[in-house]
Write a protein that holds these residues in place. Structure first.
Motif, PDB file in Angstrom:
ATOM      1  N   THR C  39      37.855  51.159  36.990  1.00  0.00           N
ATOM      2  CA  THR C  39      37.836  49.705  36.875  1.00  0.00           C
ATOM      3  C   THR C  39      38.222  49.041  38.188  1.00  0.00           C
ATOM      4  OG1 THR C  39      40.146  49.725  36.199  1.00  0.00           O
ATOM      5  CG2 THR C  39      38.502  49.754  34.449  1.00  0.00           C
ATOM      6  N   ILE C  40      37.948  47.739  38.230  1.00  0.00           N
ATOM      7  CA  ILE C  40      38.501  46.918  39.311  1.00  0.00           C
ATOM      8  C   ILE C  40      39.412  45.913  38.625  1.00  0.00           C
ATOM      9  CG2 ILE C  40      38.035  45.342  41.206  1.00  0.00           C
ATOM     10  CD1 ILE C  40      35.227  46.429  41.337  1.00  0.00           C
ATOM     11  N   THR C  41      40.709  46.175  38.706  1.00  0.00           N
ATOM     12  CA  THR C  41      41.664  45.291  38.049  1.00  0.00           C
ATOM     13  C   THR C  41      42.163  44.251  39.026  1.00  0.00           C
ATOM     14  OG1 THR C  41      42.383  47.146  36.685  1.00  0.00           O
ATOM     15  CG2 THR C  41      43.818  45.215  36.752  1.00  0.00           C
ATOM     16  N   GLY C  42      42.251  43.005  38.539  1.00  0.00           N
ATOM     17  CA  GLY C  42      42.769  41.944  39.392  1.00  0.00           C
ATOM     18  C   GLY C  42      44.217  41.663  39.052  1.00  0.00           C
ATOM     19  N   LEU C  43      44.999  41.353  40.058  1.00  0.00           N
ATOM     20  CA  LEU C  43      46.404  40.989  39.853  1.00  0.00           C
ATOM     21  C   LEU C  43      46.584  39.623  40.481  1.00  0.00           C
ATOM     22  CD1 LEU C  43      49.197  41.966  38.855  1.00  0.00           C
ATOM     23  CD2 LEU C  43      49.578  42.896  41.109  1.00  0.00           C
ATOM     24  N   ILE C  44      46.742  38.613  39.631  1.00  0.00           N
ATOM     25  CA  ILE C  44      46.824  37.267  40.184  1.00  0.00           C
ATOM     26  C   ILE C  44      48.078  36.564  39.690  1.00  0.00           C
ATOM     27  CG2 ILE C  44      44.318  37.089  40.278  1.00  0.00           C
ATOM     28  CD1 ILE C  44      44.438  35.279  37.842  1.00  0.00           C
ATOM     29  N   GLY C  45      48.316  35.413  40.267  1.00  0.00           N
ATOM     30  CA  GLY C  45      49.474  34.626  39.860  1.00  0.00           C
ATOM     31  C   GLY C  45      49.798  33.643  40.961  1.00  0.00           C
ATOM     32  N   PRO C  46      50.506  32.584  40.629  1.00  0.00           N
ATOM     33  CA  PRO C  46      50.844  31.600  41.661  1.00  0.00           C
ATOM     34  C   PRO C  46      51.738  32.222  42.724  1.00  0.00           C
ATOM     35  CG  PRO C  46      51.828  31.026  39.532  1.00  0.00           C
ATOM     36  CD  PRO C  46      51.008  32.242  39.316  1.00  0.00           C
ATOM     37  N   ASN C  47      51.917  31.507  43.814  1.00  0.00           N
ATOM     38  CA  ASN C  47      52.748  32.022  44.898  1.00  0.00           C
ATOM     39  C   ASN C  47      54.151  32.330  44.417  1.00  0.00           C
ATOM     40  OD1 ASN C  47      51.165  32.250  47.175  1.00  0.00           O
ATOM     41  ND2 ASN C  47      51.156  30.030  47.469  1.00  0.00           N
ATOM     42  N   GLY C  48      54.659  33.456  44.883  1.00  0.00           N
ATOM     43  CA  GLY C  48      56.013  33.810  44.491  1.00  0.00           C
ATOM     44  C   GLY C  48      56.091  34.493  43.149  1.00  0.00           C
ATOM     45  N   MET C 215      37.323  36.316  39.442  1.00  0.00           N
ATOM     46  CA  MET C 215      36.608  36.222  38.167  1.00  0.00           C
ATOM     47  C   MET C 215      35.301  36.990  38.208  1.00  0.00           C
ATOM     48  SD  MET C 215      38.450  34.501  36.044  1.00  0.00           S
ATOM     49  CE  MET C 215      40.079  33.820  36.224  1.00  0.00           C
ATOM     50  N   ARG C 216      34.667  36.995  39.386  1.00  0.00           N
ATOM     51  CA  ARG C 216      33.391  37.700  39.524  1.00  0.00           C
ATOM     52  C   ARG C 216      33.593  39.196  39.516  1.00  0.00           C
ATOM     53  NH1 ARG C 216      31.992  34.320  43.848  1.00  0.00           N
ATOM     54  NH2 ARG C 216      32.637  35.954  45.296  1.00  0.00           N
ATOM     55  N   LEU C 217      34.624  39.607  40.238  1.00  0.00           N
ATOM     56  CA  LEU C 217      34.732  41.019  40.602  1.00  0.00           C
ATOM     57  C   LEU C 217      35.550  41.835  39.605  1.00  0.00           C
ATOM     58  CD1 LEU C 217      34.074  42.988  42.939  1.00  0.00           C
ATOM     59  CD2 LEU C 217      36.183  42.254  44.035  1.00  0.00           C
ATOM     60  N   CYS C 218      36.617  41.219  39.084  1.00  0.00           N
ATOM     61  CA  CYS C 218      37.609  42.025  38.382  1.00  0.00           C
ATOM     62  C   CYS C 218      37.494  41.955  36.872  1.00  0.00           C
ATOM     63  CB  CYS C 218      39.027  41.564  38.756  1.00  0.00           C
ATOM     64  SG  CYS C 218      39.317  41.502  40.506  1.00  0.00           S
ATOM     65  N   ASP C 219      37.779  43.101  36.276  1.00  0.00           N
ATOM     66  CA  ASP C 219      37.838  43.173  34.824  1.00  0.00           C
ATOM     67  C   ASP C 219      38.570  44.449  34.456  1.00  0.00           C
ATOM     68  OD1 ASP C 219      35.369  43.335  32.140  1.00  0.00           O
ATOM     69  OD2 ASP C 219      37.541  43.216  32.115  1.00  0.00           O
ATOM     70  N   PRO C 220      39.773  44.420  33.965  1.00  0.00           N
ATOM     71  CA  PRO C 220      40.518  43.262  33.481  1.00  0.00           C
ATOM     72  C   PRO C 220      41.306  42.539  34.574  1.00  0.00           C
ATOM     73  CG  PRO C 220      41.746  45.245  33.069  1.00  0.00           C
ATOM     74  CD  PRO C 220      40.458  45.677  33.728  1.00  0.00           C
ATOM     75  N   ILE C 221      41.992  41.491  34.166  1.00  0.00           N
ATOM     76  CA  ILE C 221      42.827  40.720  35.090  1.00  0.00           C
ATOM     77  C   ILE C 221      44.231  40.637  34.505  1.00  0.00           C
ATOM     78  CG2 ILE C 221      43.192  38.487  36.156  1.00  0.00           C
ATOM     79  CD1 ILE C 221      40.221  38.024  36.068  1.00  0.00           C
ATOM     80  N   VAL C 222      45.216  40.887  35.355  1.00  0.00           N
ATOM     81  CA  VAL C 222      46.620  40.766  34.960  1.00  0.00           C
ATOM     82  C   VAL C 222      47.188  39.543  35.659  1.00  0.00           C
ATOM     83  CG1 VAL C 222      48.891  41.839  35.081  1.00  0.00           C
ATOM     84  CG2 VAL C 222      46.867  43.251  34.689  1.00  0.00           C
ATOM     85  N   VAL C 223      47.877  38.702  34.891  1.00  0.00           N
ATOM     86  CA  VAL C 223      48.440  37.487  35.487  1.00  0.00           C
ATOM     87  C   VAL C 223      49.956  37.584  35.488  1.00  0.00           C
ATOM     88  CG1 VAL C 223      48.504  34.980  35.413  1.00  0.00           C
ATOM     89  CG2 VAL C 223      46.524  36.210  34.492  1.00  0.00           C
ATOM     90  N   GLY C 233      43.795  40.551  30.392  1.00  0.00           N
ATOM     91  CA  GLY C 233      42.568  40.603  29.598  1.00  0.00           C
ATOM     92  C   GLY C 233      41.341  40.402  30.432  1.00  0.00           C
ATOM     93  N   ARG C 234      40.215  40.205  29.753  1.00  0.00           N
ATOM     94  CA  ARG C 234      38.957  39.998  30.432  1.00  0.00           C
ATOM     95  C   ARG C 234      38.980  38.633  31.114  1.00  0.00           C
ATOM     96  NH1 ARG C 234      33.825  41.767  28.019  1.00  0.00           N
ATOM     97  NH2 ARG C 234      33.765  42.359  30.207  1.00  0.00           N
ATOM     98  N   PRO C 235      38.130  38.467  32.119  1.00  0.00           N
ATOM     99  CA  PRO C 235      38.139  37.206  32.877  1.00  0.00           C
ATOM    100  C   PRO C 235      37.996  35.974  31.984  1.00  0.00           C
ATOM    101  CG  PRO C 235      36.757  38.813  33.970  1.00  0.00           C
ATOM    102  CD  PRO C 235      37.211  39.458  32.705  1.00  0.00           C
ATOM    103  N   GLU C 236      37.107  36.053  31.001  1.00  0.00           N
ATOM    104  CA  GLU C 236      36.900  34.879  30.163  1.00  0.00           C
ATOM    105  C   GLU C 236      38.169  34.522  29.401  1.00  0.00           C
ATOM    106  OE1 GLU C 236      34.552  37.618  31.013  1.00  0.00           O
ATOM    107  OE2 GLU C 236      34.596  37.885  28.836  1.00  0.00           O
ATOM    108  N   GLU C 237      38.832  35.581  28.904  1.00  0.00           N
ATOM    109  CA  GLU C 237      40.060  35.336  28.134  1.00  0.00           C
ATOM    110  C   GLU C 237      41.122  34.702  29.007  1.00  0.00           C
ATOM    111  OE1 GLU C 237      39.354  39.527  25.725  1.00  0.00           O
ATOM    112  OE2 GLU C 237      41.175  39.217  26.893  1.00  0.00           O
TER     113      GLU C 237
END
Lengths: 342, 292, 251
Positions: C39-48, C215-223, C233-237
């Motif tokens: 998979t390509i998992t994304g790890l996102i979140g606001p700064n800090g 959103m394009r690249l990653c699935d799933p995404i962790v926030v 979850g999935r990008p849409e979720e």
């Protein structure tokens, strides 16, 4: 080996050929004597550069191993009954290997720190060894010093065996630096020098690399100490383990060009005769401390990269070429000569 | 047992003076990432200045501190401006070691020329008097020296915690980039910080010369002890340096009494090794890993 | 690096209750997630929100105060960058760290895993050079092969750094903001490389700020938010999750 460059080989042949013939061309005792010390520092500087220049870890306590080598030879003479004449020279490889082995646990502890604290550890180590030399009376005679029998070399050419011993070790040091530079170990060291944390991040085995290099560097240093002890035939703790020896060698490395192959030797070739000349003219020993300090500060501030890289820069600028990689500082242009499977 | 307590008292008093000497050293590292190998030489310089003030002008060594401190402060600022600031930031940590060593040699050389290599000591009238406290001998001079050191350290602490300059220093130590962004002039902080770090050392040197005899070469002994102390305490940590200094002072004294004086300086090296094996960042240091 | 022989039930990377405190501040708060191979998992979140701190803990650059990391089914007691690299976990840095005084080829070859007995062999053997040049070509950097890495532009450095970690034949690559600080063309190129490599079976964990890219690249995404996992979850979720919107807009 295919990685021998013709220009480099020619350079080495000229240098060592010239050095080999030197005592026969200029046989005056005082000249050969000065040459012995010049080669001594050239060897010390080159050995130091293997660690300090290639990995970026500045050891300021190297002289502890110089002194250890000196004492090893002297003690073996006094207590171990090795004969006079040429025998002490043949003991040297043992001294070198022994020093390298003994250095490993010390280096392991020292390398647990960052580069700046590493320097502190080596400085402290230097003073401890000096203390040991003073305090272990039964072994080292403490402050009274320890002596060896004067070898029965003919007076007219007395310095020659020592000259060639120093020359041999210097050659070994240069060869070692050259070989490591072109090997995987060298690549690892340069990566460590550039960014050690990242080197670890790409799987570089930093600890073994540093330890091996440290051992090689101090092994050479100890052997030089052994020759020096025999040359003087009487050594005292404060001179065998004198911080000024390391400082002098480091200054020569920086002057000639840290990290280059011939830079340290060039620095020695300039500074040792200069120092001897000044000592001769000015006499007073306190003044040479000030002199050292001044030269050091001037070099650090004006020419921190040293002579060879600065000259190489100029030449490359002339030719309008881009330079790359670990050989760049020596002014060697790799881009033109991609030999097959180097 | 009595001997050990006596040794601890002696060691504690000596440790206090070490603390003053080491605090400047660790401060310089914290502010500028500079390892000032010349700290020992500055101390000896202070010792010689107070010696001259005493023998020529008959000024009491403790009083001469008031004269020596500003002089050495100015010297420190000058050194920082002339030799440390011109170094490029990337090179600074590496080259500062060599540059300050060269300065130490220079000071040693000048002192050798001016004073020769004879050992000196500043001996005011009270140099050998001592008190008896609870059955233990306590040297007057050492107590005064300890008191002076603590006083200066207290002033240093107040400056760092209460003044704007002190806040700026602490900010620079913790995070130089942010500090710069907040408008703190790193150059000014560095220059003054360095001046303070050597001035405090010279003050310690002024009283050091009463207790120990010294010559220009004595700086090596001092710097090797001080370097161990700041590594033990954690490079850049003032509190760490103080605690480490007190500890090492006592350790050294106890070893001198129980084992032998010649081996007591070994204590420093043994402690250094132990620390490096167990906790390389020292008591209060931060483990430096580069990815952050 | 084939995705075929994968045991899908055991996650490639598993992070449990990872915690890190700096003084009184909790930078990462019992963070848990897992990554399946391929998979390509994304790890996102606001700064800090602690993303880079999590990276640093997983890869051994920072000691976690609590929690565990498991790679390939095995718990890693003391994550250490060197051994992780050798076991197939590597990472890039936000600042695009390369070895400035080494040539591009040297940069790549130094990242090849060496047995200790090879220390004294020639620095760049034929096999290593071929592999390095192959990868450089793939990234369009071959023409600069013998130049010093210091001469590269920031975008080229990012490519070089990416290329370097591939030399160790990793199974999982952690990318710390691969598209930040570069122009859109370069960002697109990065995205393309990630997709291409993922198609050959390489797993990715990507920290990024560019929402569109994620959103394009990653699935799933962790926030993450304030060090704790907010959503996964999935990008849409994730996109529709009100908590996530709050976290980004609320600050």
């Amino acid at each position: 080996m295919s990685r021998i460059r013709p220009a480099g080989l020619a350079r080495a042949a000229v240098v060592f050929g010239g050095l080999g013939a030197f005592p026969f061309l200029l046989p005056a005792n005082w000249i050969v004597n000065m040459a012995v010390f010049t080669l001594m520092f050239a060897g010390l500087a080159t050995a130091w550069n293997l660690l300090g220049g290639y990995s970026g870890y500045l050891s300021l306590g190297h002289v502890a191993f110089f002194g250890a080598g000196a004492y090893a030879v002297a003690i073996m003479f006094q207590h171990g009954g090795i004969g006079a004449g040429y025998t002490p020279f043949f003991v040297l490889p043992l001294v070198g290997i022994g020093a390298g082995v003994v250095a490993l646990p010390i280096a392991w502890v020292a390398f647990r720190t960052r580069a700046s604290t590493f320097a502190i550890v080596t400085i402290t180590f230097l003073f401890v060894v000096q203390q040991l030399a003073f305090n272990l009376h039964s072994l080292t005679n403490g402050s009274q010093g320890i002596g060896m029998a004067v070898p029965p070399f003919p007076a007219a050419t007395y310095e020659r065996p020592f000259y060639f011993a120093m020359l041999a070790i210097f050659a070994l040091a240069v060869f070692g630096c050259w070989y490591v530079r072109g090997s995987k170990l060298g690549l690892m060291l340069f990566a460590i020098r550039d960014d050690e944390d990242r080197a670890r991040g790409v799987g570089v085995q930093t600890n073994p690399a540093k330890l091996i290099t440290f051992a090689l560097s101090v092994g050479l240093t100890a052997m030089i100490g052994g020759v020096w002890a025999y040359y003087l035939t009487f050594i005292y703790p404060q001179f065998a383990i004198d911080p000024l020896i390391t400082i002098g060698a480091v200054l020569m490395v920086y002057l000639g060009g840290k990290g280059t192959l011939w830079g340290p030797a060039l620095g020695a070739g300039i500074l040792v005769p200069a120092q001897q000349y000044l000592a001769y003219r000015l006499g007073a020993s306190e003044l040479y401390l000030v002199g050292y300090a001044t030269v050091f500060l001037v070099v650090m501030l004006v020419l921190p990269r040293g002579i060879i890289p600065s000259v190489a820069d100029r030449v490359a600028g002339f030719r309008g070429q881009g330079r790359g990689g670990v050989l760049a500082e020596d002014g060697i242009d790799v881009s033109a000569s991609q030999g097959a499977g180097s | 047992m009595r001997l050990i307590v006596q040794a601890c008292i002696l060691g504690l008093l000596t440790g206090g003076v070490y603390a003053l000497m080491a605090s400047g050293l660790t401060l310089a590292f914290g502010i500028m990432r500079v390892i000032n190998v010349a700290q020992g030489a500055m101390i000896i310089l202070g010792a010689y200045l107070s010696y001259s003030a005493f023998t020529v002008l008959h000024i009491d060594p403790f009083l001469s501190v008031l004269l020596i401190t500003p002089v050495v402060f100015a010297l420190g600022v000058g050194v920082q401006l002339a030799f440390l600031r011109p170094l490029r930031r990337e090179d600074r940590q590496e080259l500062s070691l060599l540059v300050t060593w060269a300065i130490a040699l220079g000071i040693e050389g000048v002192l050798s020329i001016l004073y020769t290599t004879t050992y000196r000591a500043t001996i005011p009238s009270y140099a050998n008097s001592s008190w008896r406290v609870a059955g233990y001998q306590v040297s007057e001079v050492r107590v005064f020296a300890f008191g002076l050191s603590i006083a200066i350290l207290a002033v240093l602490y107040l400056v760092l915690s209460r003044t704007r300059f002190g806040r700026a220093v602490r900010a620079t130590v913790q995070n130089p980039t942010s500090a710069a962004l907040l408008g703190i002039d790193a150059n000014r902080i560095s220059a003054f910080g360095f001046g303070i770090s050597v001035a405090t050392a010279a003050a310690a040197g002024a009283v050091y010369g009463i207790v120990f005899s010294f010559n220009p070469g004595s700086h090596y002994d001092l710097i090797s002890r001080l370097l161990t102390i700041i590594v033990l305490g954690g490079m850049g940590s003032l509190g760490g340096a103080v605690i480490a200094a007190l500890f090492m002072g006592m350790a050294e004294a106890v070893l001198a009494t129980t084992v032998s004086p010649t081996w007591s300086s070994f204590a420093f090296f043994v402690v250094l090794i132990a620390i490096l094996v167990v906790r390389p960042q020292g008591l209060f240091g931060v483990r430096e890993r580069g990815a952050l | 690096m084939s995705a075929l022989a994968v045991d899908a039930s055991v996650p490639l990377l598993e992070v449990n209750d990872l915690t890190k405190r700096f003084g009184g501040v909790v930078a990462v708060d019992r963070c848990s997630f897992s990554i399946r191979e391929g998979t390509i998992t994304g790890l996102i979140g606001p700064n800090g929100s602690g993303k880079t701190t999590v990276f640093n803990m997983i890869t051994g650059y920072l000691r976690a105060d609590a929690g565990t990391v498991s790679f390939d089914g095995r718990r890693i007691r003391r994550p250490d960058p060197i051994s992780l690299y050798r076991h197939g976990l590597s990472r890039t840095f936000q600042q695009a760290r390369v070895f400035p005084h080494l040539t591009l080829v040297e940069n790549l070859v130094v990242a090849v895993q060496q047995p200790l007995r090879a220390l004294f062999r020639t620095s760049i053997g034929r096999e290593d050079r071929n592999r390095a040049e192959e990868i450089l070509e793939r990234f369009g950097l071959l023409s600069h092969g013998e130049r010093m890495a210091a001469e590269l532009s920031f975008g080229q450095r990012k490519l070089l750094e990416f290329a370097t970690v591939l030399m160790g034949r990793p199974r999982l690559v952690l990318l710390d903001e691969p598209a930040s600080g570069v122009n859109p063309v370069m960002a697109e190129e990065m995205e393309r490389h990630i997709r291409d490599l993922n198609a050959t079976g390489l797993t990715f964990l990507v920290v990024e700020h560019d929402m569109n890219l994620v959103m394009r690249l990653c699935d799933p995404i962790v926030v993450l938010d304030h060090g704790a996992k907010l959503a996964e979850g999935r990008p849409e979720e994730v996109r529709a999750n009100p908590l996530v919107l709050d976290a980004y807009l609320g600050d």
